[in-house]
Design an enzyme around this catalytic site. Sequence first.
Site, mmCIF file in Angstrom:
data_model
loop_
_atom_site.group_PDB
_atom_site.id
_atom_site.type_symbol
_atom_site.label_atom_id
_atom_site.label_comp_id
_atom_site.label_asym_id
_atom_site.label_seq_id
_atom_site.Cartn_x
_atom_site.Cartn_y
_atom_site.Cartn_z
ATOM 1 C CE LYS A 41 -0.553 -0.250 4.986
ATOM 2 N NZ LYS A 41 -1.166 -1.486 5.699
ATOM 3 C CE1 TYR A 48 10.980 31.456 6.756
ATOM 4 C CE2 TYR A 48 11.397 29.126 6.539
ATOM 5 C CZ TYR A 48 11.260 30.595 5.772
ATOM 6 O OH TYR A 48 11.025 30.824 4.199
HETATM 7 C C1 LIG Z 1 -0.595 -2.049 6.938
HETATM 8 C C2 LIG Z 1 -1.212 -3.452 6.745
HETATM 9 C C3 LIG Z 1 -0.351 -4.650 6.876
HETATM 10 C C4 LIG Z 1 0.884 -4.584 7.193
HETATM 11 O O1 LIG Z 1 1.527 -3.771 8.054
HETATM 12 P P1 LIG Z 1 2.785 -3.918 8.745
HETATM 13 O O2 LIG Z 1 2.856 -3.759 9.985
HETATM 14 O O3 LIG Z 1 3.635 -2.934 7.612
HETATM 15 O O4 LIG Z 1 3.790 -4.735 8.571
HETATM 16 C C5 LIG Z 1 -0.729 -5.883 7.370
HETATM 17 N N1 LIG Z 1 -2.512 -5.925 7.896
HETATM 18 C C6 LIG Z 1 -3.165 -5.098 7.420
HETATM 19 C C7 LIG Z 1 -4.314 -5.419 7.370
HETATM 20 C C8 LIG Z 1 -2.709 -3.898 7.054
HETATM 21 O O5 LIG Z 1 -3.256 -2.385 7.245
#
Ligand SMILES: *Cc1c(COP(=O)(O)O)cnc(C)c1O
Length: 364
Positions: A45, A260
């Site tokens: 993702k 800044y």
């Molecule tokens: C993001 C996610 C993962 C992966 O999690 P990590 O901690 O990055 O390994 C797995 N299952 C779901 C449902 C997620 O949303």
Amino acid sequence: MAETGPVTEIGAHGARLTIDLGAIVANWRILAARGAGAGCAAVVKADAYGCGIGRVGPALWAAGCRTFFVAHLSEGVAARAALPEAEIYVLNGLAPGAAATFAAHGLRPVLGSVEELSDWAAFPGDRPPAALHVDTGMNRLGLSVDEALDLAGDARIAAAGIDLLLSHFVSAEKPEDPVNARQIADFARVRAAYPGLRASLANSSGIFLDGARHDLLRPGYALFGGNPVPGTANPMRPVVRLAATVVQVRSVAAGATAGYNGRWTAAAPSRLATLSLGYADGLPRAISGRGQALVGGVPCPILGLVSMDLIILDVTAAPAARRGAEAVLIGDSLDIDTVGRAAGTIGYEILTGLGSRYVRTYVG
Ligand SMILES: *Cc1c(COP(=O)(O)O)cnc(C)c1O
């Protein structure tokens, strides 16, 4: 094979992001080997945690990964372009009216409510299989454990072509948290009510918990070098390296301020170096006055406030600092977990925020 960023950045000051595809594949193999018979998917993702689905997807496919998870339908469409034959599940579920798009791209929704299940079951055309999400503690997505137990044997499960049952950990990176054992037990109860289905529970950290592996592992963060077992040595190989070129170096007298709002004041005569990256590149402003960069291997504090396009380092202790020298923001001792902590966040947010102005190079 090198892939360059915008033409205006070539040979200029912009920071360089190097992504090691060989390390991602090696990390996938390390995690897969812990599966003890379970298959190993890849969670890609947010554009493969900022690393680029178009390059990461095919590298993992070539290594033998066949199942991928994304969050959004649009990410599923992008993943499908990179992975024509893969099983691709879309975690965030089925929006009203989206079923035809899922079917057209051969994408598998992770159905997170009875309404979504009914929708998908009622879709009139041919459709790919789908997953059923059971919520064992997040209260975010998924059927409750009781709903899932009640639905076992319901005609909609078969009509929807459910082929995978999944749930997600609340605190897998904290093995001492009693919520883990509760979730493992609840998921096992649901799983027993759906004897024919593949089951998947473990994210990166979950792979290191007993009783969580089931049939399919779902690592994300650890593939990209994040430590799935905080507090102990990171078993993963680093993937991302971010380096910038020093734009200029100046000497300032005691009492001078920098950046800044003059948030930093020199306590003594100091040498400052300016780098061409800032919060618009995903370097969080919250790292102001807390983070470091390595110049010639010497840790140099990021001082004052991070600007949109520039940061300032105190390089008084780094003799190698001069115009054109390299400063490492992520890499070597500055792993992504360390950078995340310095910014008051987690390495996940550092990865997924990696900016689009970096000159990206893929190696391995
Ligand atoms: C993001 C996610 C993962 C992966 O999690 P990590 O901690 O990055 O390994 C797995 N299952 C779901 C449902 C997620 O949303």
